[in-house]
Design an enzyme around this catalytic site. Structure first.
Site, PDB file in Angstrom:
ATOM      1  N   LYS A 174      -0.542 -13.174  -3.256  1.00 22.26           N
ATOM      2  CA  LYS A 174      -1.387 -13.688  -2.278  1.00 22.26           C
ATOM      3  C   LYS A 174      -1.640 -12.520  -1.134  1.00 22.26           C
ATOM      4  O   LYS A 174      -2.845 -12.459  -0.864  1.00 22.26           O
ATOM      5  CB  LYS A 174      -0.842 -15.054  -1.460  1.00 22.26           C
ATOM      6  CG  LYS A 174      -0.568 -15.994  -2.169  1.00 22.26           C
ATOM      7  CD  LYS A 174      -1.880 -16.992  -2.266  1.00 22.26           C
ATOM      8  CE  LYS A 174      -1.543 -18.161  -3.014  1.00 22.26           C
ATOM      9  NZ  LYS A 174      -3.054 -18.770  -3.493  1.00 22.26           N
ATOM     10  N   TYR A 175      -0.765 -11.697  -1.219  1.00 18.73           N
ATOM     11  CA  TYR A 175      -1.018 -10.371  -0.277  1.00 18.73           C
ATOM     12  C   TYR A 175      -2.120  -9.571  -1.060  1.00 18.73           C
ATOM     13  O   TYR A 175      -3.003  -9.213  -0.266  1.00 18.73           O
ATOM     14  CB  TYR A 175       0.379  -9.877  -0.336  1.00 18.73           C
ATOM     15  CG  TYR A 175       0.127  -8.671   0.670  1.00 18.73           C
ATOM     16  CD1 TYR A 175       0.259  -8.476   1.953  1.00 18.73           C
ATOM     17  CD2 TYR A 175      -0.131  -7.275   0.266  1.00 18.73           C
ATOM     18  CE1 TYR A 175      -0.169  -7.404   2.698  1.00 18.73           C
ATOM     19  CE2 TYR A 175      -0.390  -6.187   1.066  1.00 18.73           C
ATOM     20  CZ  TYR A 175      -0.300  -6.198   2.404  1.00 18.73           C
ATOM     21  OH  TYR A 175      -0.462  -5.164   3.206  1.00 18.73           O
ATOM     22  N   HIS A 176      -2.041  -9.471  -2.285  1.00  9.80           N
ATOM     23  CA  HIS A 176      -3.066  -8.493  -2.934  1.00  9.80           C
ATOM     24  C   HIS A 176      -4.431  -9.310  -2.969  1.00  9.80           C
ATOM     25  O   HIS A 176      -5.718  -8.734  -3.348  1.00  9.80           O
ATOM     26  CB  HIS A 176      -2.765  -8.037  -4.162  1.00  9.80           C
ATOM     27  CG  HIS A 176      -1.530  -6.759  -3.852  1.00  9.80           C
ATOM     28  ND1 HIS A 176      -1.803  -5.739  -3.453  1.00  9.80           N
ATOM     29  CD2 HIS A 176      -0.288  -6.872  -4.495  1.00  9.80           C
ATOM     30  CE1 HIS A 176      -0.944  -5.100  -3.166  1.00  9.80           C
ATOM     31  NE2 HIS A 176       0.136  -5.639  -3.686  1.00  9.80           N
TER      32      HIS A 176
ATOM     33  N   GLU B  11       0.860  -1.147  -0.030  1.00 11.03           N
ATOM     34  CA  GLU B  11      -0.248   0.014   0.139  1.00 11.03           C
ATOM     35  C   GLU B  11       1.053   1.153  -0.152  1.00 11.03           C
ATOM     36  O   GLU B  11       1.998   1.141   0.551  1.00 11.03           O
ATOM     37  CB  GLU B  11      -0.846   0.042   1.305  1.00 11.03           C
ATOM     38  CG  GLU B  11      -1.635  -0.904   1.581  1.00 11.03           C
ATOM     39  CD  GLU B  11      -1.221  -2.323   2.155  1.00 11.03           C
ATOM     40  OE1 GLU B  11      -1.964  -3.554   2.115  1.00 11.03           O
ATOM     41  OE2 GLU B  11      -0.259  -2.113   2.725  1.00 11.03           O
TER      42      GLU B  11
END
Length: 246
Positions: A152-154, A138
């Site tokens: 995977k984070y997004h 971010e």
């Protein structure tokens, strides 16, 4: 550990490996190579002496120390030749000398940080751990390492409890706070550093900010008996990341 403490106090330890100079120049010439290339070269000189899988903490320190010795060997050779040439038309240009001196110092600082990341990346790869390095989360933040990966984070459907972030800083000091805002989805951040003997007050503040300090096992002895149970070493961090892999 003793070397890290001495350097933290502001004293410089002059160490080189002259026996490697011919080999270094044979590979890279009389120029400073990319840090990633030099890190890889340093690891090859210890390929039979360490194990990134069985002893990741000791391996990390050994790689870092070897690269530092080899870099100082090459640096001494290159800088010595440059000093003999002098600075400016008469060889006595003080401003030109100061500018060159600053470039030497800046190269040392920059190389140390990149070297730390390079060797960690190699250890993660050797341990078959999935990760993304330096990817945007971010507000254009770029955590040093994200596990299992940036995709995977997004993915908002992916369980945030299985995400892990690792910040990398050779010295923590006040810079540790920078990692707190680098990955909003991850509540508990991890930070690995080579800084010995961080004060108890500061490690307590880190804990209160939900930051887990990761200290390579050989450096743990510089921390108090009360602090050590709260510290995680690299081997423990690898086990954590692997336990979250699905």
């Amino acid at each position: 550990a003793e070397k890290q403490v001495i350097e933290t106090l502001g004293f410089e330890i002059e160490e080189t490996q002259p026996g490697y100079l011919e080999q270094i120049i044979g590979v890279f010439g009389e120029t400073f190579p990319k840090t990633s290339d030099f890190s890889k070269f340093a690891r090859t000189t210890l390929s039979h002496d360490v194990s990134p899988i069985e002893e990741p903490d000791k391996t990390l320190i050994a790689w870092l120390e070897r690269e530092e010795l080899l870099f100082r060997t090459l640096e001494k050779h290159i800088v010595s030749k440059r000093l003999k040439e002098g600075f400016g038309e008469d060889g006595l240009d003080v401003d030109a000398f100061v500018k060159y001196s600053l470039s030497v110092q800046n190269r040392r600082k920059s190389r140390a940080g990149h070297s730390f990341e390079n060797h960690l990346e190699s250890i993660f790869t050797e341990n078959e751990v999935m990760f993304s390095k330096g990817k945007n989360t971010e507000r254009k933040n770029k955590p040093d390492f994200l596990f299992p990966n940036i995709e995977k984070y997004h993915d908002n459907k992916f369980d945030s409890g299985l995400l892990t972030m690792l910040g990398v800083k050779t010295t923590a000091k006040d810079r540790w706070r920078q990692v707190l805002s680098e990955a909003d989805r991850i509540e508990r951040k991890h930070l690995i550093t080579l800084q010995p003997a961080i004060s108890t007050n500061q490690t307590i503040e880190m804990q209160e900010q939900n930051l887990q300090l990761v200290i390579p096992e050989p450096l743990k002895e510089t921390y108090t008996a009360e602090q050590q149970p709260e510290l995680m070493d690299l081997e423990e961090f690898l086990k954590l990341v692997k336990s979250r892999a699905i």
